[in-house]
Design a protein around this motif. Sequence first.
Motif, PDB file in Angstrom:
ATOM      1  N   LEU A   1       0.837  -1.202   0.000  1.00  0.00           N
ATOM      2  CA  LEU A   1       0.000   0.000   0.000  1.00  0.00           C
ATOM      3  C   LEU A   1       0.872   1.251   0.000  1.00  0.00           C
ATOM      4  O   LEU A   1       0.578   2.217  -0.720  1.00  0.00           O
ATOM      5  N   LYS A   2       1.932   1.237   0.782  1.00  0.00           N
ATOM      6  CA  LYS A   2       2.838   2.388   0.830  1.00  0.00           C
ATOM      7  C   LYS A   2       3.480   2.619  -0.537  1.00  0.00           C
ATOM      8  O   LYS A   2       3.555   3.755  -1.012  1.00  0.00           O
ATOM      9  N   GLU A   3       3.925   1.554  -1.200  1.00  0.00           N
ATOM     10  CA  GLU A   3       4.529   1.691  -2.525  1.00  0.00           C
ATOM     11  C   GLU A   3       3.516   2.200  -3.547  1.00  0.00           C
ATOM     12  O   GLU A   3       3.847   3.039  -4.393  1.00  0.00           O
ATOM     13  N   LEU A   4       2.288   1.717  -3.468  1.00  0.00           N
ATOM     14  CA  LEU A   4       1.254   2.176  -4.390  1.00  0.00           C
ATOM     15  C   LEU A   4       0.889   3.635  -4.127  1.00  0.00           C
ATOM     16  O   LEU A   4       0.595   4.387  -5.057  1.00  0.00           O
ATOM     17  N   GLU A   5       0.943   4.033  -2.855  1.00  0.00           N
ATOM     18  CA  GLU A   5       0.701   5.439  -2.525  1.00  0.00           C
ATOM     19  C   GLU A   5       1.833   6.307  -3.093  1.00  0.00           C
ATOM     20  O   GLU A   5       1.585   7.364  -3.689  1.00  0.00           O
ATOM     21  N   GLU A   6       3.066   5.872  -2.934  1.00  0.00           N
ATOM     22  CA  GLU A   6       4.214   6.606  -3.467  1.00  0.00           C
ATOM     23  C   GLU A   6       4.163   6.703  -4.990  1.00  0.00           C
ATOM     24  O   GLU A   6       4.609   7.688  -5.565  1.00  0.00           O
ATOM     25  N   ALA A   7       3.588   5.691  -5.637  1.00  0.00           N
ATOM     26  CA  ALA A   7       3.457   5.684  -7.095  1.00  0.00           C
ATOM     27  C   ALA A   7       2.288   6.550  -7.565  1.00  0.00           C
ATOM     28  O   ALA A   7       2.086   6.728  -8.769  1.00  0.00           O
ATOM     29  N   GLY A   8       1.492   7.063  -6.623  1.00  0.00           N
ATOM     30  CA  GLY A   8       0.373   7.925  -6.985  1.00  0.00           C
ATOM     31  C   GLY A   8      -0.870   7.179  -7.423  1.00  0.00           C
ATOM     32  O   GLY A   8      -1.738   7.751  -8.079  1.00  0.00           O
ATOM     33  N   LEU A   9      -0.986   5.909  -7.041  1.00  0.00           N
ATOM     34  CA  LEU A   9      -2.147   5.115  -7.447  1.00  0.00           C
ATOM     35  C   LEU A   9      -3.179   4.977  -6.338  1.00  0.00           C
ATOM     36  O   LEU A   9      -4.346   4.690  -6.606  1.00  0.00           O
ATOM     37  N   ILE A  10      -2.744   5.186  -5.104  1.00  0.00           N
ATOM     38  CA  ILE A  10      -3.620   5.031  -3.947  1.00  0.00           C
ATOM     39  C   ILE A  10      -3.555   6.291  -3.096  1.00  0.00           C
ATOM     40  O   ILE A  10      -2.488   6.875  -2.912  1.00  0.00           O
ATOM     41  N   LEU A  11      -4.711   6.668  -2.580  1.00  0.00           N
ATOM     42  CA  LEU A  11      -4.802   7.784  -1.646  1.00  0.00           C
ATOM     43  C   LEU A  11      -5.011   7.199  -0.253  1.00  0.00           C
ATOM     44  O   LEU A  11      -5.915   6.383  -0.040  1.00  0.00           O
ATOM     45  N   ARG A  12      -4.159   7.603   0.676  1.00  0.00           N
ATOM     46  CA  ARG A  12      -4.260   7.163   2.070  1.00  0.00           C
ATOM     47  C   ARG A  12      -4.732   8.354   2.893  1.00  0.00           C
ATOM     48  O   ARG A  12      -4.114   9.405   2.894  1.00  0.00           O
ATOM     49  N   GLU A  13      -5.854   8.160   3.585  1.00  0.00           N
ATOM     50  CA  GLU A  13      -6.401   9.239   4.408  1.00  0.00           C
ATOM     51  C   GLU A  13      -6.471   8.766   5.855  1.00  0.00           C
ATOM     52  O   GLU A  13      -7.221   7.853   6.182  1.00  0.00           O
ATOM     53  N   ALA A  14      -5.650   9.397   6.695  1.00  0.00           N
ATOM     54  CA  ALA A  14      -5.608   9.045   8.115  1.00  0.00           C
ATOM     55  C   ALA A  14      -6.470  10.024   8.898  1.00  0.00           C
ATOM     56  O   ALA A  14      -6.429  11.229   8.660  1.00  0.00           O
ATOM     57  N   PHE A  15      -7.257   9.499   9.832  1.00  0.00           N
ATOM     58  CA  PHE A  15      -8.130  10.308  10.666  1.00  0.00           C
ATOM     59  C   PHE A  15      -7.582  10.319  12.081  1.00  0.00           C
ATOM     60  O   PHE A  15      -7.161   9.286  12.598  1.00  0.00           O
ATOM     61  N   ASN A  16      -7.595  11.477  12.690  1.00  0.00           N
ATOM     62  CA  ASN A  16      -7.092  11.639  14.047  1.00  0.00           C
ATOM     63  C   ASN A  16      -8.189  11.236  15.023  1.00  0.00           C
ATOM     64  O   ASN A  16      -8.873  12.082  15.592  1.00  0.00           O
ATOM     65  N   GLU A  17      -8.350   9.929  15.180  1.00  0.00           N
ATOM     66  CA  GLU A  17      -9.386   9.378  16.045  1.00  0.00           C
ATOM     67  C   GLU A  17      -8.783   8.314  16.942  1.00  0.00           C
ATOM     68  O   GLU A  17      -7.681   7.837  16.691  1.00  0.00           O
ATOM     69  N   VAL A  18      -9.537   7.926  17.955  1.00  0.00           N
ATOM     70  CA  VAL A  18      -9.151   6.800  18.786  1.00  0.00           C
ATOM     71  C   VAL A  18     -10.273   5.787  18.700  1.00  0.00           C
ATOM     72  O   VAL A  18     -11.415   6.121  19.049  1.00  0.00           O
ATOM     73  N   PRO A  19     -10.035   4.580  18.245  1.00  0.00           N
ATOM     74  CA  PRO A  19      -8.783   4.091  17.677  1.00  0.00           C
ATOM     75  C   PRO A  19      -8.501   4.743  16.317  1.00  0.00           C
ATOM     76  O   PRO A  19      -9.421   5.220  15.654  1.00  0.00           O
ATOM     77  N   PRO A  20      -7.218   4.730  15.903  1.00  0.00           N
ATOM     78  CA  PRO A  20      -6.866   5.354  14.632  1.00  0.00           C
ATOM     79  C   PRO A  20      -7.607   4.696  13.465  1.00  0.00           C
ATOM     80  O   PRO A  20      -7.856   3.492  13.479  1.00  0.00           O
ATOM     81  N   ARG A  21      -7.944   5.520  12.494  1.00  0.00           N
ATOM     82  CA  ARG A  21      -8.652   5.014  11.310  1.00  0.00           C
ATOM     83  C   ARG A  21      -7.919   5.526  10.081  1.00  0.00           C
ATOM     84  O   ARG A  21      -7.555   6.693   9.993  1.00  0.00           O
ATOM     85  N   VAL A  22      -7.711   4.613   9.119  1.00  0.00           N
ATOM     86  CA  VAL A  22      -7.082   4.967   7.848  1.00  0.00           C
ATOM     87  C   VAL A  22      -7.943   4.393   6.735  1.00  0.00           C
ATOM     88  O   VAL A  22      -8.300   3.210   6.757  1.00  0.00           O
TER      89      VAL A  22
END
Length: 117
Positions: free
Chosen positions: A58-79
């Motif tokens: 997923l990290k490599e695909l995000e770096e390649a611009g194919l995937i968008l990762r959206e992290a939310f500042n919540e407890v528990p963490p949500r991505v």
Amino acid sequence: MKTDQLLASSCAMTRTMGILGGKWKPLIIWGIGQRRIRFGQLAAHMPLISRKVLAEQLKELEEAGLILREAFNEVPPRVDYSLTENGLRLLPILQSLCAWTSSCEAAATTASTSCPG
């Protein structure tokens, strides 16, 4: 050949394999599809891939611009993960590969059942 070498190639197919190479990346893109999906949901959808490898891919695909990762500042963490425009443009190509495989399998089945035994 390392990924960086593949990406630096003058051959478009070699660069493509540098981005999409390996057995998991096309499956991850297909698994996300046109929806937003959480890491745990994607991991459950793909039980044959370890969570560690899934996270790396997923990290490599995000770096390649194919995937968008959206992290939310919540407890528990949500991505949430979704495909970018370039990622979405891969879906019809992957669908074509599925259709190609199905047609090859159908042809092989027809050939094997129609051959004299």
